[in-house]
Design a protein around this motif. Structure first.
Motif, PDB file in Angstrom:
ATOM      1  N   SER A  18       0.840  -1.190   0.000  1.00 15.39           N
ATOM      2  CA  SER A  18       0.000   0.000   0.000  1.00 15.39           C
ATOM      3  C   SER A  18       0.872   1.235   0.000  1.00 15.39           C
ATOM      4  CB  SER A  18      -0.901  -0.002   1.246  1.00 15.39           C
ATOM      5  OG  SER A  18      -1.548   1.241   1.384  1.00 15.39           O
ATOM      6  N   SER A  19       0.520   2.206  -0.851  1.00 18.59           N
ATOM      7  CA  SER A  19       1.321   3.423  -0.932  1.00 18.59           C
ATOM      8  C   SER A  19       1.129   4.308   0.286  1.00 18.59           C
ATOM      9  CB  SER A  19       0.958   4.195  -2.207  1.00 18.59           C
ATOM     10  OG  SER A  19      -0.416   4.527  -2.203  1.00 18.59           O
ATOM     11  N   SER A  20       0.026   4.121   1.029  1.00 18.16           N
ATOM     12  CA  SER A  20      -0.242   5.000   2.153  1.00 18.16           C
ATOM     13  C   SER A  20       0.622   4.667   3.352  1.00 18.16           C
ATOM     14  CB  SER A  20      -1.723   4.885   2.554  1.00 18.16           C
ATOM     15  OG  SER A  20      -1.991   3.585   3.033  1.00 18.16           O
ATOM     16  N   GLY A  70      -4.548   1.466   4.672  1.00 18.21           N
ATOM     17  CA  GLY A  70      -4.157   1.128   3.307  1.00 18.21           C
ATOM     18  C   GLY A  70      -5.011   0.054   2.671  1.00 18.21           C
ATOM     19  N   GLU A  92      -7.622   0.414  -0.491  1.00 17.02           N
ATOM     20  CA  GLU A  92      -7.450  -0.348  -1.722  1.00 17.02           C
ATOM     21  C   GLU A  92      -8.733  -1.095  -2.085  1.00 17.02           C
ATOM     22  OE1 GLU A  92      -4.082  -2.814  -1.087  1.00 17.02           O
ATOM     23  OE2 GLU A  92      -2.634  -1.191  -1.353  1.00 17.02           O
TER      24      GLU A  92
END
Length: 205
Positions: free
Chosen positions: A21-23, A28, A32
């Motif tokens: 996850s980019s967060s 996250g 998604e």
């Protein structure tokens, strides 16, 4: 027109994507899932799109974008085809409901985007009942303009194609088609001056 060409491999991501996850936070995975559900809702919205009233340029841009979305979507859910045995079944079985009509990726490529072009007698990676182009017709969808650039711009994810795609828009379609042809040619055609041999991709057959 070359059809769905294979290179024994695949450019698109394996099932499950990157798995990260980019967060970086606890929310996250939830974010998604929400994005995935929004995407599925958008796919469902395609069933009520009024294709018949669209200009050919608008349809071309939309169909190219839908095709590439189907390739990535199918790869994430079903896993990308790894051998010639499952290449064509993958493109014949992954389908969307568009304007109340069901289209597989193979039908969208050969009977809509490349409808005005000569059908290949045998698809490059076809086996058995999937070895030839679909026979279905979509008169309200099919593009009438015979544009050779579509052959270069339909990216089926094969390793013989660039690992990049355009998000096409009607306003910039002509320029985007030119740019993509240039990219494919620069990455897939090689010249051996010593042997005087030019190697071209399967889609040029």
């Amino acid at each position: 027109n070359g059809g769905s060409s294979g290179g024994g491999g695949y450019n698109y991501p394996p099932a499950g994507g990157s798995g990260s996850s980019s967060s970086g936070g606890d929310d996250g995975p939830v974010e998604e899932v929400e994005l995935w559900l929004q995407f599925l809702d958008s796919v469902c919205d395609l069933q009520v799109v009024e294709v018949a009233g669209m200009s050919e340029t608008a349809r071309a841009a939309m169909f190219l974008n839908i095709y590439h979305t189907m390739v990535v979507h199918g790869s994430l859910v079903l896993f990308p085809p790894q051998t010639s045995a499952n290449w064509q079944p993958f493109f014949n079985e992954v389908a969307y409901l568009l304007s109340f009509d069901v289209l597989s990726m193979a039908e969208l490529e050969h009977n809509v985007i490349k409808a005005s072009m000569t059908k290949p007698p045998r698809l490059a990676m076809g086996l058995g009942r999937h070895s030839s182009a679909p026979k279905s017709v979509f008169p309200g969808f099919a593009l009438a303009k015979r544009d050779f650039r579509y052959v270069f711009c339909v990216n089926n994810g094969s390793l013989s194609m660039p690992g990049k795609i355009c998000v096409y828009t009607p306003a910039t379609l002509d320029t985007q088609l030119d740019d993509m042809v240039g990219l494919v040619v620069s990455e897939t055609i090689s010249v051996d001056e010593f042997k005087r041999v030019v190697t071209m991709p399967v889609l040029c057959n």
